[in-house]
Design an enzyme around this catalytic site. Structure first.
Site, short mmCIF file in Angstrom:
data_model
loop_
_atom_site.label_atom_id
_atom_site.label_comp_id
_atom_site.label_asym_id
_atom_site.label_seq_id
_atom_site.Cartn_x
_atom_site.Cartn_y
_atom_site.Cartn_z
N ALA A 36 112.67 68.00 84.17
CA ALA A 36 113.48 66.90 84.70
C ALA A 36 114.87 67.32 85.15
CB ALA A 36 113.61 65.81 83.63
N SER A 62 112.72 69.94 68.68
CA SER A 62 112.99 70.30 70.08
C SER A 62 111.83 71.09 70.69
CB SER A 62 114.29 71.09 70.20
OG SER A 62 115.40 70.31 69.83
N PRO A 63 110.58 70.64 70.53
CA PRO A 63 109.46 71.38 71.10
C PRO A 63 109.44 71.34 72.63
CG PRO A 63 108.70 69.28 70.27
CD PRO A 63 110.14 69.42 69.82
N LEU A 64 110.27 70.45 73.20
CA LEU A 64 110.41 70.39 74.65
C LEU A 64 111.72 71.00 75.12
CD1 LEU A 64 108.97 66.80 75.25
CD2 LEU A 64 107.88 68.99 75.79
N GLY A 65 112.31 71.86 74.28
CA GLY A 65 113.55 72.51 74.68
C GLY A 65 114.65 71.52 75.01
N TYR A 97 122.72 62.04 61.77
CA TYR A 97 122.49 61.43 63.08
C TYR A 97 123.24 60.11 63.18
CZ TYR A 97 118.57 64.76 63.19
OH TYR A 97 117.79 65.89 63.13
N GLY A 139 114.29 68.70 76.20
CA GLY A 139 113.94 68.05 77.46
C GLY A 139 113.86 68.97 78.65
#
Length: 340
Positions: free
Chosen positions: A220, A210-213, A62, A215
């Site tokens: 949003a 990435s549990p929220l795909g 990162y 974002g």
């Protein structure tokens, strides 16, 4: 000691570290999602700790080490309060920013851990992951090299990322694995083919990234191409582009419906679904949503207190099967590419 509210805690693996049931992914504070407000990012770290988050996740890839360096002051200030996780295996080159290689050989592992220890300013890493697997290197040799680091006191616990169930079993035969980190969300469920069952059988905790795909599940992105900055790598992700984005945006209607019933946000419903995988599959689940905003930490951790009903879970069940586009432009590096 930082004063903080309490979220539930769970053990990573058998005899592994005990952490808050939700962690924090720190990648976006240094790269991939456009410009970062450093002061806000540092405030986010403190807000997470105050909310009961204790697992902080980074990787040497990162920002080509910049994220580990960024975390170092926070780690120094709270070393005894947190579980520090980092990763090796994704090789980057200064002369080619787009290059991504995979290195699992012993010499590389030993060099990588020393570099991470130096950048993080610590003597030992709590949880050290193999970020991606190189099938050209015998897996037992790679895990054996990681096990040497535990015996030498440079690493406390081992983790793997993006491996299949068969590969997880092979690794556990060499050395105990505390956690398996792979993408898992309402949009991405390929890990359920073999990895989740193997983790439950072996007592390995699952750490969904990435549990929220990335974002998307926050709702949003009505038009991802228009809503993302020029430096945001999601502009090149299949699920965020063209007709795929339109198809996937339409899949969020049941998420919004359930969110309204709970007085919650779509992000909270998506996270609650991931958290409830623990009960569904019989294993420890500690998702690591990433954010750079303190207010999002409060929203995300509140999701640990939401319980979805059977009918609500049934309404969400078909979503993953209807998602348009792969989760990466090149799925070669993923465990899905090695599933039989």
């Amino acid at each position: 000691m930082t004063e903080r509210t309490t979220i539930e805690r769970a053990e990573l693996g058998r005899g592994g570290p005990v952490v808050g049931v939700q962690g924090l992914g720190c990648m976006g504070m240094s790269e991939f999602y456009g410009d970062t407000d450093e002061a806000a990012a540092r405030a986010t770290l403190e807000a997470a700790l105050a909310a009961g988050v204790t697992l902080f996740d980074t990787a040497d890839a990162y920002g080509s080490g910049a994220n580990e360096e960024f975390l170092a002051p926070f780690v120094a200030a709270h070393r005894d309060e947190i579980t520090l996780a980092t990763k090796f295996a994704l090789e980057r080159r200064a002369d080619d920013p787009a290059y991504r290689g995979i290195r699992n050989d012993r010499a590389y592992i030993r060099r990588a851990v020393e570099d991470s220890l130096r950048r993080l300013g610590v003597d030992v890493i709590d949880l050290y992951y193999m970020h991606r697997r190189d099938p050209a290197v015998p897996f037992a040799e790679s895990v054996g090299a990681m096990a040497e680091l535990v015996r030498e006191g440079k690493v406390r616990h081992l983790g793997l990322s993006e491996v299949t169930g068969a590969e997880l079993r092979e690794a556990c035969a060499v050395h105990p694995i505390a956690a398996l980190q792979s993408e898992w969300s309402l949009f991405s469920r390929d890990v359920e083919r073999s990895a989740v069952g193997a983790a439950a059988e072996l007592g390995v905790a699952f750490v969904p990234y990435s549990p929220l795909g990335r974002g998307f599940l926050t709702g949003a992105f009505a038009d991802a191409a228009a809503d993302l900055s020029a430096g945001d790598y999601r502009q090149h992700q299949p699920r965020f582009t063209g007709d795929n984005a339109k198809t996937n945006a339409a899949l969020l209607d049941p998420v919004r419906e359930i969110a309204a019933a709970h007085g919650a946000s779509p992000a909270q419903i998506a996270l609650a679904w991931v958290q409830q995988r623990a009960a569904v599959h019989g294993l420890t689940v500690v998702p690591i949503p990433g954010t750079r905003k303190p207010e999002r930490v409060a929203e995300n951790t509140a999701a640990t207190r939401i319980t979805l009903t059977g009918p609500e879970l049934a309404l969400l069940e078909p979503i993953a099967g209807r998602v348009a586009g792969d989760r990466y432009p090149d799925m070669t590096f993923s465990s899905a590419a090695r599933e039989e």
